[in-house]
Motif scaffolding. Sequence first.
Motif, mmCIF file in Angstrom:
data_model
loop_
_atom_site.group_PDB
_atom_site.id
_atom_site.type_symbol
_atom_site.label_atom_id
_atom_site.label_comp_id
_atom_site.label_asym_id
_atom_site.label_seq_id
_atom_site.Cartn_x
_atom_site.Cartn_y
_atom_site.Cartn_z
ATOM 1 N N ASN A 89 -3.069 4.400 -13.575
ATOM 2 C CA ASN A 89 -3.932 3.639 -14.472
ATOM 3 C C ASN A 89 -3.101 2.966 -15.562
ATOM 4 O OD1 ASN A 89 -6.197 4.604 -13.043
ATOM 5 N ND2 ASN A 89 -6.378 6.376 -14.398
ATOM 6 N N SER A 90 -3.699 2.007 -16.214
ATOM 7 C CA SER A 90 -3.028 1.294 -17.316
ATOM 8 C C SER A 90 -1.637 0.827 -16.895
ATOM 9 C CB SER A 90 -2.930 2.194 -18.551
ATOM 10 O OG SER A 90 -4.218 2.615 -18.963
ATOM 11 N N LEU A 91 -1.574 0.217 -15.744
ATOM 12 C CA LEU A 91 -0.280 -0.201 -15.207
ATOM 13 C C LEU A 91 0.364 -1.277 -16.067
ATOM 14 C CD1 LEU A 91 -1.223 -0.070 -11.467
ATOM 15 C CD2 LEU A 91 0.767 1.059 -12.455
ATOM 16 N N TYR A 141 5.747 15.360 -14.539
ATOM 17 C CA TYR A 141 5.670 13.910 -14.667
ATOM 18 C C TYR A 141 6.911 13.350 -15.354
ATOM 19 C CZ TYR A 141 0.663 14.192 -13.590
ATOM 20 O OH TYR A 141 -0.550 14.403 -12.975
ATOM 21 N N GLY A 142 7.271 12.143 -14.949
ATOM 22 C CA GLY A 142 8.282 11.417 -15.690
ATOM 23 C C GLY A 142 7.715 10.978 -17.035
ATOM 24 N N ASP A 143 8.571 10.909 -18.042
ATOM 25 C CA ASP A 143 8.093 10.615 -19.388
ATOM 26 C C ASP A 143 7.374 9.269 -19.481
ATOM 27 O OD1 ASP A 143 10.955 12.127 -21.111
ATOM 28 O OD2 ASP A 143 9.077 12.990 -20.376
ATOM 29 N N SER A 144 7.810 8.301 -18.725
ATOM 30 C CA SER A 144 7.252 6.956 -18.846
ATOM 31 C C SER A 144 5.843 6.825 -18.277
ATOM 32 C CB SER A 144 8.173 5.941 -18.166
ATOM 33 O OG SER A 144 8.279 6.215 -16.787
ATOM 34 N N VAL A 145 5.388 7.816 -17.518
ATOM 35 C CA VAL A 145 4.059 7.703 -16.892
ATOM 36 C C VAL A 145 3.071 8.737 -17.415
ATOM 37 C CG1 VAL A 145 5.146 6.797 -14.810
ATOM 38 C CG2 VAL A 145 4.496 9.220 -14.903
ATOM 39 N N LYS A 146 3.531 9.631 -18.262
ATOM 40 C CA LYS A 146 2.640 10.670 -18.778
ATOM 41 C C LYS A 146 1.441 10.047 -19.495
ATOM 42 C CE LYS A 146 6.097 14.326 -19.337
ATOM 43 N NZ LYS A 146 6.882 15.131 -20.297
ATOM 44 N N GLY A 147 0.270 10.556 -19.189
ATOM 45 C CA GLY A 147 -0.951 10.049 -19.799
ATOM 46 C C GLY A 147 -1.556 8.858 -19.084
ATOM 47 N N ARG A 148 -0.814 8.262 -18.139
ATOM 48 C CA ARG A 148 -1.337 7.105 -17.391
ATOM 49 C C ARG A 148 -1.495 7.406 -15.906
ATOM 50 N NH1 ARG A 148 1.720 2.638 -16.970
ATOM 51 N NH2 ARG A 148 3.705 3.766 -17.160
ATOM 52 N N PHE A 149 -0.614 8.194 -15.357
ATOM 53 C CA PHE A 149 -0.642 8.514 -13.931
ATOM 54 C C PHE A 149 -1.093 9.967 -13.741
ATOM 55 C CE2 PHE A 149 2.929 5.400 -12.435
ATOM 56 C CZ PHE A 149 2.270 4.363 -13.073
ATOM 57 N N THR A 150 -1.786 10.198 -12.629
ATOM 58 C CA THR A 150 -2.211 11.552 -12.276
ATOM 59 C C THR A 150 -1.877 11.823 -10.821
ATOM 60 O OG1 THR A 150 -4.037 11.444 -13.866
ATOM 61 C CG2 THR A 150 -4.136 13.156 -12.177
ATOM 62 N N ILE A 151 -1.187 12.926 -10.581
ATOM 63 C CA ILE A 151 -0.869 13.323 -9.218
ATOM 64 C C ILE A 151 -1.794 14.457 -8.813
ATOM 65 C CG2 ILE A 151 0.931 15.009 -9.863
ATOM 66 C CD1 ILE A 151 2.506 13.956 -7.386
ATOM 67 N N SER A 152 -2.202 14.431 -7.542
ATOM 68 C CA SER A 152 -3.056 15.485 -7.011
ATOM 69 C C SER A 152 -2.739 15.652 -5.532
ATOM 70 C CB SER A 152 -4.536 15.155 -7.214
ATOM 71 O OG SER A 152 -4.877 13.953 -6.547
ATOM 72 N N ARG A 153 -3.262 16.696 -4.943
ATOM 73 C CA ARG A 153 -3.013 16.911 -3.516
ATOM 74 C C ARG A 153 -4.181 17.602 -2.863
ATOM 75 N NH1 ARG A 153 2.271 20.182 -2.674
ATOM 76 N NH2 ARG A 153 1.430 20.511 -0.582
ATOM 77 N N ASP A 154 -4.267 17.409 -1.558
ATOM 78 C CA ASP A 154 -5.246 18.068 -0.717
ATOM 79 C C ASP A 154 -4.438 18.853 0.316
ATOM 80 O OD1 ASP A 154 -7.080 18.823 1.239
ATOM 81 O OD2 ASP A 154 -8.272 16.994 0.998
ATOM 82 N N ASN A 155 -4.338 20.149 0.106
ATOM 83 C CA ASN A 155 -3.498 20.956 0.999
ATOM 84 C C ASN A 155 -4.045 21.004 2.423
ATOM 85 O OD1 ASN A 155 -1.566 21.563 -0.954
ATOM 86 N ND2 ASN A 155 -2.625 23.404 -1.625
#
Length: 115
Positions: free
Chosen positions: A83-85, A59-73
């Motif tokens: 979140n918390s935009l 994650y980029g430092d500015s989004v840690k704790g607010r954004f979550t990345i996930s994937r469906d292979n």
Amino acid sequence: QVQLVESGGGLVQAGGSLRLSCAASGSIFKINTMGWYRQAPGKQRELVADITSRNSTNYGDSVKGRFTISRDNAKNTVYLQMNSLKPEDTAVYYCNYRQWSGTVWGQGTQVTVSS
């Protein structure tokens, strides 16, 4: 060739949430990294988050704790839950796909956060 289709951008008030999706199709290699970058007016493109096919995230430092990345292979799709935009999250968000043969970019989707 790999093609990327992005969806989920839009306008949201500060403190709100958005979810971006990016589906990859074409010559997909099972070992790859997918992610999101963003570019605000007058600024350089920066990493938001990426995730490997083994689900290792970055994650980029500015989004840690607010954004979550996930994937469906199974669907070759990556998601970005935001979140918390904040107004400073306003940018064009680009999906990125990387595998041994190279890198592919999506067309970009606008995210605007109003104060």
